[in-house]
Design a protein around this motif. Structure first.
Motif, short mmCIF file in Angstrom:
data_model
loop_
_atom_site.label_atom_id
_atom_site.label_comp_id
_atom_site.label_asym_id
_atom_site.label_seq_id
_atom_site.Cartn_x
_atom_site.Cartn_y
_atom_site.Cartn_z
N SER B 96 0.85 -1.21 0.00
CA SER B 96 0.00 0.00 0.00
C SER B 96 0.88 1.25 0.00
O SER B 96 2.10 1.16 0.25
CB SER B 96 -0.91 -0.01 1.24
N ALA B 97 0.26 2.40 -0.24
CA ALA B 97 1.02 3.66 -0.26
C ALA B 97 1.66 3.91 1.09
O ALA B 97 2.82 4.35 1.19
CB ALA B 97 0.08 4.80 -0.63
N ALA B 98 0.93 3.57 2.18
CA ALA B 98 1.45 3.78 3.52
C ALA B 98 2.67 2.90 3.76
O ALA B 98 3.71 3.34 4.28
CB ALA B 98 0.36 3.46 4.55
N GLU B 99 2.56 1.61 3.32
CA GLU B 99 3.69 0.68 3.49
C GLU B 99 4.90 1.16 2.67
O GLU B 99 6.04 1.08 3.12
CB GLU B 99 3.30 -0.72 3.01
N ALA B 100 4.60 1.65 1.48
CA ALA B 100 5.67 2.12 0.60
C ALA B 100 6.44 3.26 1.27
O ALA B 100 7.67 3.31 1.26
CB ALA B 100 5.09 2.59 -0.74
N GLU B 102 6.59 3.84 4.52
CA GLU B 102 7.30 3.29 5.68
C GLU B 102 8.61 2.63 5.24
O GLU B 102 9.66 2.82 5.85
CB GLU B 102 6.43 2.24 6.40
N ASN B 103 8.53 1.87 4.18
CA ASN B 103 9.74 1.20 3.66
C ASN B 103 10.77 2.23 3.22
O ASN B 103 11.97 2.08 3.46
CB ASN B 103 9.39 0.31 2.46
N PHE B 104 10.28 3.27 2.56
CA PHE B 104 11.18 4.31 2.05
C PHE B 104 11.91 4.99 3.22
O PHE B 104 13.11 5.22 3.17
CB PHE B 104 10.36 5.34 1.25
N LYS B 105 11.10 5.28 4.25
CA LYS B 105 11.68 5.95 5.43
C LYS B 105 12.77 5.08 6.05
O LYS B 105 13.84 5.53 6.41
CB LYS B 105 10.57 6.22 6.47
N GLN B 106 12.48 3.79 6.14
CA GLN B 106 13.48 2.87 6.73
C GLN B 106 14.74 2.79 5.89
O GLN B 106 15.85 2.78 6.39
CB GLN B 106 12.88 1.47 6.85
N PRO B 124 4.28 11.45 0.88
CA PRO B 124 4.66 11.89 -0.47
C PRO B 124 4.50 10.77 -1.52
O PRO B 124 4.56 11.02 -2.72
CB PRO B 124 6.13 12.28 -0.32
N LEU B 125 4.35 9.57 -1.03
CA LEU B 125 4.20 8.45 -1.99
C LEU B 125 2.74 8.03 -2.18
O LEU B 125 2.46 6.92 -2.61
CB LEU B 125 5.03 7.23 -1.52
N LEU B 126 1.87 8.98 -1.83
CA LEU B 126 0.45 8.71 -2.05
C LEU B 126 0.24 8.44 -3.55
O LEU B 126 0.77 9.15 -4.40
CB LEU B 126 -0.36 9.95 -1.62
N GLY B 127 -0.47 7.43 -3.86
CA GLY B 127 -0.62 7.08 -5.29
C GLY B 127 0.47 6.13 -5.74
O GLY B 127 0.59 5.84 -6.94
N SER B 128 1.31 5.66 -4.79
CA SER B 128 2.38 4.72 -5.19
C SER B 128 2.11 3.31 -4.68
O SER B 128 3.05 2.51 -4.52
CB SER B 128 3.73 5.20 -4.63
N ALA B 129 0.85 3.01 -4.42
CA ALA B 129 0.52 1.62 -4.04
C ALA B 129 0.91 0.71 -5.20
O ALA B 129 0.75 1.09 -6.38
CB ALA B 129 -0.98 1.50 -3.77
N SER B 130 1.43 -0.43 -4.87
CA SER B 130 1.93 -1.29 -5.96
C SER B 130 1.73 -2.77 -5.63
O SER B 130 1.45 -3.13 -4.49
CB SER B 130 3.42 -1.03 -6.18
N TYR B 131 1.91 -3.56 -6.67
CA TYR B 131 1.98 -5.02 -6.48
C TYR B 131 3.40 -5.46 -6.85
O TYR B 131 3.91 -5.11 -7.91
CB TYR B 131 0.96 -5.74 -7.37
N VAL B 132 4.01 -6.23 -5.92
CA VAL B 132 5.34 -6.80 -6.22
C VAL B 132 5.10 -8.24 -6.64
O VAL B 132 4.59 -9.05 -5.86
CB VAL B 132 6.26 -6.72 -4.99
#
Lengths: 225, 304
Positions: B96-100, B102-106, B124-132
């Motif tokens: 999700s955008a929130a997870e993205a 969080e990962n970026f921050k880490q 700032p990564l709102l809209g960056s939800a993705s599927y890996v």
């Protein structure tokens, strides 16, 4: 019974080894086939052993037309004929007993029968005492006796002898021919290919003379021409 | 056929080997060398394939979606992708955008958390939800990317194209090289065993002629030579396989010891794992080559 019916054999070179040869040999006969080197005598033996096939005409042995014999039946056919050669063709890495037993081994005879028949046939050829000897240590005459024992052990109805005395001295020649005569008296058809005039003349048997691939003589009690 | 005749022929075949000691030895040695090379190459190939598999398991495709899509809509598309046969369902995951964020921050702000204050509660990564997405077979990556790009709602598809290409390229190269080596070894071995059997036939020419005149069957005359070829093939397979079995661990230890950096990135297969395939393949190859070479030679040289 053996029938050659207008048999011609051409080699690949185009040379005719036999040209329209016809004769008949009844069961139990003793026949000499004589002629000079290259006359076609050995070709007759090779046609009878089915090493060669005739180009035309028919070779019939015991009611079998050899030209029509299937490959898989050749081995079975050969078990009914015994062959001996001028140079004996014994296996020098085996003793006398093993050489004779070998003929039964290859035809799948049971060991118990081999143990019974080999000594018996060695007695017939007078070599019972020498069963352990290596052929290399035997005289030419004795070696030919081993070869005869090997040819006889499977009880063939026909015995083909290709120059059987060619490598033997007169004494051994006489003994071997006497042995072949004995074998013939027991009912085996014996065909001897030779150019030994003395042997042929002394035995007074049927003589078929071959010259340049054709039969030029066939006498009931003949001699070498 | 009597069983005694079978064993008689078998013994004759074994005797043939000893009668032509030098030729037999040369054939066994060359066959051994061929199977040794083959085994070694197979061991390397297995290890390379394992390493490729290990590495390719970490290669993924990331799918980003149109910014106007809701998370539910993204999940609907993503779960559709997950059902595809080529996709590794267990490893594929939704970020999700929130997870993205969080990962970026880490990943980028660890130890510098004060810098994040400027963002407040904004993502700032709102809209960056993705599927890996992880694939079962890395070679399918290009096709899968093309398919994903064609889906409605998909904005970008990120992939490690070069890595995937190198993996599949190396895999293909290894397969071609192994096929070529096997073909050459096959031809050389057939030639050598054929030569040995030919010598055996020549040495026993007289015996074969007598056998034929006496009335031996094709089988009786030919079988000993086939036994000879098969035994040479079998010995030529057993010896190198035993050597490989003994030497493999030392080789792995040597490679890892010499190139210490490899130990963390490359995990070598245990020899028992390799032998599950190498042992039957090696034995069948040895016996098969021996059988084929001797059968062809005997058919050619021993005519009734």
């Amino acid at each position: 019974m053996i029938i050659f019916d207008n048999v011609t054999k051409m080699y690949e070179t185009g040379t005719p080894a036999l040209n329209g040869v016809s004769f008949k040999i009844n069961s139990g006969e003793f026949v000499f086939i004589v002629g000079n080197s290259g006359s076609g005598k050995s070709t007759i033996i090779k046609l009878l052993t089915r090493e060669l096939n005739s180009t035309s005409g028919r070779v019939v042995v015991n009611n079998k037309i050899l030209g029509k014999l299937r490959r898989k039946n050749i081995a079975k056919y050969r078990r009914g004929i015994g062959v001996i050669f001028q140079d004996f063709r014994l296996l020098n890495d085996r003793n006398v007993y093993e050489n004779v037993a070998f003929a039964q081994r290859v035809t799948g005879v049971a060991m118990s029968r081999i143990r019974r028949q080999v000594p018996a046939v060695l007695s017939v050829v007078g070599l019972a005492e020498k069963y352990k000897a290596n052929p290399k240590h035997l005289s030419g005459g004795e070696q030919q006796r081993v070869a005869i024992a090997r040819a006889l052990v499977n009880n063939p109805s026909i015995l083909l002898a290709d120059e059987p005395t060619g490598n033997l001295d007169p004494k051994n020649t006489k003994e071997i021919m006497s042995l072949l005569e004995e074998i013939n008296k027991k009912g085996t058809t014996v065909i001897v290919v030779t150019h030994n005039r003395e042997v042929v003349d002394s035995m007074k048997k049927r003589v078929i003379t071959v010259h340049k691939g054709t039969i030029v003589g066939d006498e009931r009690r003949g001699g070498y021409k | 056929m009597r069983i005694s005749t079978f064993f008689y022929c078998f013994r004759q075949g074994i005797k043939n080997i000893f009668k032509n000691k030098l030729f037999s030895l040369a054939s066994v040695c060359t066959m051994s060398a061929c199977i040794f090379l083959f085994g070694l190459f197979m061991a390397i190939l297995f290890n390379v394939q394992k390493m490729i598999k290990d590495a390719s398991e970490n290669v993924c495709i990331t799918v980003f979606f149109d910014e106007n899509l809701s998370e539910d809509e993204i999940i609907t598309i993503g779960e559709g992708i997950r059902t595809l046969d080529a996709v590794d369902k267990d490893k594929t995951k939704f970020v999700s955008a929130a997870e993205a964020w969080e990962n970026f921050k880490q990943d980028y702000f660890e130890g510098h958390e004060e810098a994040l204050d400027a963002f407040g509660d904004d993502n700032p990564l709102l809209g960056s939800a993705s599927y890996v997405i992880y694939l079962k077979d890395i070679t399918l990556q290009s096709d899968m990317v093309m398919y994903l790009q064609s889906l409605e709602g998909v904005r970008t598809v990120n992939q490690s194209e070069q890595l995937a290409d190198s993996f599949s390229g190396f895999g293909k190269l290894a397969a071609y090289v192994s096929a070529a080596i096997i073909a050459v070894l096959f031809a050389v071995s057939i030639f050598l065993i054929s030569n040995t059997v030919t010598v055996g036939i020549t040495v026993r020419k007289e015996e074969i002629y007598i056998m034929k005149m006496i009335g031996a069957t094709d089988f009786f005359v030919r079988f000993p030579f086939v036994v000879e070829g098969v035994v040479i093939g079998l010995l030529g397979a057993i010896i190198p396989l035993a050597i490989i079995y003994k030497v493999y661990n030392y080789l792995v230890e040597y490679v890892v010891g010499t190139f210490g950096v490899l130990s963390s990135t490359m995990k070598f297969m245990p020899i028992n794992e390799i032998f599950k395939y190498l042992l039957p393949v090696g034995l069948v190859l040895g016996i098969g080559i021996g059988f084929l070479a001797s059968t062809i030679t005997v058919r050619k040289h021993v005519k009734m």
